[in-house]
Motif scaffolding. Structure first.
Motif, PDB file in Angstrom:
ATOM      1  N   ALA A 165      39.160  46.907  50.652  1.00 51.53           N
ATOM      2  CA  ALA A 165      40.365  46.074  50.599  1.00 51.53           C
ATOM      3  C   ALA A 165      41.138  46.311  49.303  1.00 51.53           C
ATOM      4  N   LEU A 166      40.404  46.531  48.202  1.00 52.33           N
ATOM      5  CA  LEU A 166      41.066  46.787  46.923  1.00 52.33           C
ATOM      6  C   LEU A 166      41.804  48.124  46.950  1.00 52.33           C
ATOM      7  N   GLU A 167      41.241  49.115  47.627  1.00 49.16           N
ATOM      8  CA  GLU A 167      41.925  50.400  47.756  1.00 49.16           C
ATOM      9  C   GLU A 167      43.269  50.241  48.449  1.00 49.16           C
ATOM     10  N   ASP A 168      43.299  49.443  49.519  1.00 54.81           N
ATOM     11  CA  ASP A 168      44.560  49.198  50.225  1.00 54.81           C
ATOM     12  C   ASP A 168      45.538  48.432  49.338  1.00 54.81           C
ATOM     13  N   LEU A 169      44.994  47.556  48.506  1.00 55.78           N
ATOM     14  CA  LEU A 169      45.850  46.741  47.645  1.00 55.78           C
ATOM     15  C   LEU A 169      46.517  47.578  46.555  1.00 55.78           C
ATOM     16  N   VAL A 170      45.855  48.652  46.132  1.00 55.80           N
ATOM     17  CA  VAL A 170      46.424  49.503  45.086  1.00 55.80           C
ATOM     18  C   VAL A 170      47.749  50.108  45.534  1.00 55.80           C
ATOM     19  N   PHE A 171      47.848  50.466  46.826  1.00 58.59           N
ATOM     20  CA  PHE A 171      49.057  51.112  47.339  1.00 58.59           C
ATOM     21  C   PHE A 171      50.007  50.117  48.007  1.00 58.59           C
ATOM     22  N   ASP A 172      49.735  48.837  47.854  1.00 55.03           N
ATOM     23  CA  ASP A 172      50.610  47.805  48.409  1.00 55.03           C
ATOM     24  C   ASP A 172      51.681  47.458  47.373  1.00 55.03           C
ATOM     25  N   ASP A 173      52.939  47.718  47.722  1.00 55.84           N
ATOM     26  CA  ASP A 173      54.027  47.480  46.777  1.00 55.84           C
ATOM     27  C   ASP A 173      54.211  45.999  46.459  1.00 55.84           C
ATOM     28  N   SER A 174      53.742  45.134  47.370  1.00 55.51           N
ATOM     29  CA  SER A 174      53.916  43.698  47.141  1.00 55.51           C
ATOM     30  C   SER A 174      52.846  43.122  46.213  1.00 55.51           C
ATOM     31  N   ALA A 175      51.769  43.870  45.977  1.00 57.21           N
ATOM     32  CA  ALA A 175      50.686  43.383  45.113  1.00 57.21           C
ATOM     33  C   ALA A 175      51.065  43.558  43.647  1.00 57.21           C
ATOM     34  N   THR A 176      50.746  42.560  42.847  1.00 59.33           N
ATOM     35  CA  THR A 176      51.045  42.633  41.419  1.00 59.33           C
ATOM     36  C   THR A 176      49.953  43.406  40.684  1.00 59.33           C
ATOM     37  N   HIS A 177      50.341  44.017  39.603  1.00 63.05           N
ATOM     38  CA  HIS A 177      49.385  44.794  38.790  1.00 63.05           C
ATOM     39  C   HIS A 177      48.273  43.900  38.249  1.00 63.05           C
ATOM     40  N   ALA A 178      48.625  42.693  37.826  1.00 63.78           N
ATOM     41  CA  ALA A 178      47.625  41.783  37.256  1.00 63.78           C
ATOM     42  C   ALA A 178      46.580  41.397  38.293  1.00 63.78           C
ATOM     43  N   ALA A 179      47.024  41.137  39.542  1.00 63.69           N
ATOM     44  CA  ALA A 179      46.083  40.745  40.593  1.00 63.69           C
ATOM     45  C   ALA A 179      45.096  41.865  40.893  1.00 63.69           C
ATOM     46  N   VAL A 180      45.583  43.084  40.983  1.00 61.17           N
ATOM     47  CA  VAL A 180      44.699  44.228  41.255  1.00 61.17           C
ATOM     48  C   VAL A 180      43.732  44.435  40.103  1.00 61.17           C
ATOM     49  N   GLN A 181      44.214  44.301  38.883  1.00 58.76           N
ATOM     50  CA  GLN A 181      43.359  44.512  37.718  1.00 58.76           C
ATOM     51  C   GLN A 181      42.269  43.448  37.634  1.00 58.76           C
ATOM     52  N   GLN A 182      42.622  42.178  37.853  1.00 57.23           N
ATOM     53  CA  GLN A 182      41.628  41.106  37.801  1.00 57.23           C
ATOM     54  C   GLN A 182      40.567  41.298  38.882  1.00 57.23           C
ATOM     55  N   ARG A 183      41.000  41.679  40.060  1.00 60.90           N
ATOM     56  CA  ARG A 183      40.049  41.868  41.158  1.00 60.90           C
ATOM     57  C   ARG A 183      39.113  43.040  40.884  1.00 60.90           C
ATOM     58  N   SER A 184      39.638  44.121  40.351  1.00 63.22           N
ATOM     59  CA  SER A 184      38.793  45.278  40.057  1.00 63.22           C
ATOM     60  C   SER A 184      37.792  44.963  38.951  1.00 63.22           C
TER      61      SER A 184
END
Length: 323
Positions: A165-184
């Motif tokens: 799910a995180l891999e898909d989120l990386v290429f999602d333009d609507s996802a914020t950088h902070a959200a992806v970083q916190q989740r990773s």
């Protein structure tokens, strides 16, 4: 709080008998006993330690939590310490449940804290097991390890799904950088914790299957080999997921850099387009005579120049993908 079981010739005969009756039951060589201690104190181990010959160092390890997964061998028993795990997808947290065990020739004593280990799941595993109950205390040890390793394997599977799910989120333009970083970062912490309890399990299973300990006989050897295969799979899977987290992080930085380059190209292109009317209007804003000064056709010349040059730059940048 304590629970107990008595197996005679591999058949469950009685449960929840008093602890002080253990010696009486062990007089029969066909009997195997399981005793579970929940939140024990030093007084609880006082009489039990003398009766079963429990080593002082092993008792100290059982009383003090947060031991590493291991098997320690003493004269009259072995001391086992392992962790069951569960991944909570809500807060993205990995919960660990520690359980210790004293393994003698015909007695298994499990030790854990209230609410930190589901011992009922282990007893259900014993009741539903297809491994030979007549194999003695090794049958009980197998059920305990089988539950622990399965919980670790399920946690690895859950973390793998989270990383997909995180891999898909990386290429999602609507996802914020902070959200992806916190989740990773959360997933990386979970994998570090999981690796800390999974990796030593290989050594734990290998030690228990040693012939000189006489815990695992020929009947149980295939069952412990199956547990060992699950441990190896979980361990290798955990290592690959840790590498995947690092790869996802690098990919995220690369994607972020590419997006920044695209934004910079667009900003630069628009700045070039805007610079044209600024330059032309600035030239025609001079307070000295020039061709078309104070003439209507001078205004139209400047206007046409702005439109033509700006339109030409826009078309060039658009064709090159800069806008």
């Amino acid at each position: 709080m304590s629970r107990s079981r008595l197996y005679r010739d591999g058949v469950l005969e009685t449960e929840d008998f008093p602890v002080d009756e253990i010696s009486e039951h062990l007089a029969d060589p066909a009997v195997v006993v399981w005793l579970d201690l929940c939140d024990p104190t030093e007084d609880d181990f006082a009489s039990l330690g003398d009766e079963l010959g429990l080593h002082r160092l092993a008792v100290e390890d059982a009383l003090h939590a947060r031991q590493r997964p291991k098997v320690d061998r003493y004269d009259k028993h072995c001391f086992l310490n392992v962790y069951a795990v569960r991944f909570d997808s809500g807060p993205g947290r990995l919960d660990t449940s520690e359980v210790s065990a004293f393994i003698t020739e015909r007695v298994l004593v499990t030790v854990h804290q209230t609410g930190h280990f589901d011992i009922d799941a282990v007893t259900r595993r014993w009741d539903d097991a297809d491994s030979p109950a007549k194999a003695g205390v090794g049958f009980l040890v197998h059920g305990l390890l089988d539950y622990v390793v399965d919980s670790q394997f399920d946690a690895v599977q859950a973390l793998d799904d989270q990383l997909e799910a995180l891999e898909d989120l990386v290429f999602d333009d609507s996802a914020t950088h902070a959200a992806v970083q916190q989740r990773s970062v959360r997933l990386r912490k979970c994998l570090v914790t999981l690796r800390r309890v999974v990796l030593p399990m290989r050594e734990v299973v290998d030690t228990l299957t040693r012939g000189d300990l006489q815990i695992v006989g020929e009947e149980l050897a295939p069952y412990f080999q199956d547990v060992h295969d699950h441990v190896r799979h979980a361990s290798e899977w955990t290592d690959s997921l840790r590498e995947l987290v690092a790869t996802i992080r690098e990919t995220q930085l690369a994607v972020q850099g590419n997006r920044l380059n695209i934004i910079m190209k667009k900003v630069t292109s628009w700045a070039a387009v805007i610079a044209v009317p600024t330059a032309i209007s600035g030239f025609y804003g001079q307070n000295v005579p020039y061709p078309g000064f104070e003439q209507p056709w001078g205004f139209w010349v400047s206007t046409v120049a702005i439109v033509v040059v700006s339109g030409g730059l826009y078309a060039i940048f658009k064709r090159r993908g800069w806008l």
